[in-house]
Design a protein around this motif. Sequence first.
Motif: not given
Length: 351
Positions: A251-258, A300-311
Amino acid sequence: MALQTTRLPELSITVADGNQNSTNETQCINLDDWDWLTRSQPVYLFIITALGIVLNAFVLLVFCLHKKACTVAEIYLSNLAAADLLLVSCLPFWAVHIGNGFNWPFGVALCKVVNAGIKMNAYCSIYFLVLVSMDRHVALVHPMSHGRMRRPKYAKLGCLLVWGLGLFMSAPTLVFRAVRYFPDFDVQACFLDYPSHTVELICDGMLIIFSFIIPISIIAFCTVTIIRALKKQSVARFNAEKSEQKATTLVLVVLVVFLICWVPLHFTTVLDVLHRTNVMGGCRLEAVIAICNQIFAYLAFFNSVINPILYVIVGKNFRKKVQEVCKQWAVSTVTTASTRSNTSATLRTFT
């Protein structure tokens, strides 16, 4: 004659309110300065779309197909993936629009719906992360009460409320988006046609307050308390709640990247509002804001691609779920093949 600024993806246009012709149009930047950006946008958007659809659909499939019910945090993250999927599904329309010389070929209805979908993502994504932050806060800071507060039915209700909020906050986009021909630029543009400058500032102010200031403040508070709670945990407590710590790390990593992806865009929006209210001025500043607005929007749009990779990279529990789903699929395939083989043998026996 009152003038309002209509910000298209590639340039800034000054047009007259109402149906009157524009007068004294001004451009603060040379359109040639946009060539490098406009040439790369369609390709970039199609890449984001392809990756975003595949990766977010994969995340949703894993959460949906896994035999165990999702935890509260996973309910929030799956809804975040759904919001990201909504966003990337809208981007191909803008890619075609830009590749078509900034002429909108899809009509008024899609002009409204597509942009409302993008706006919903801006609101829903941040508030799903607010819910995730609050969940981690309760789990780590108030562990004695989290059994009562952290229930899947409450998480699902919270997600439903967030989707409703996103739809409500995107209503101005549905109302004010319009398609109009601009003869000076020879484009049939899909743009925000606010009835007045005051309404425009109110809508932008709502965006800043409800999608930036309020949620970021909540997330910041929860994050600080989460980090403090993690530092105070003893070794025994750490081992006892190892799964909670793993979920918190993700969660913390997702928050920071967001925040990295979205804060620059919100900061530019604040500068834009200050510029249009004459708090800050200057043609150079307007040019910088216009260009940064485009660059940071695509970040900001790129965040939608990063999230699944972070999981996959950070989320050990998610990787475990992927392995279990693959095993389920393999067992199901073997069982189906075995059943078909037995059925064929039975048929051959009676023929």
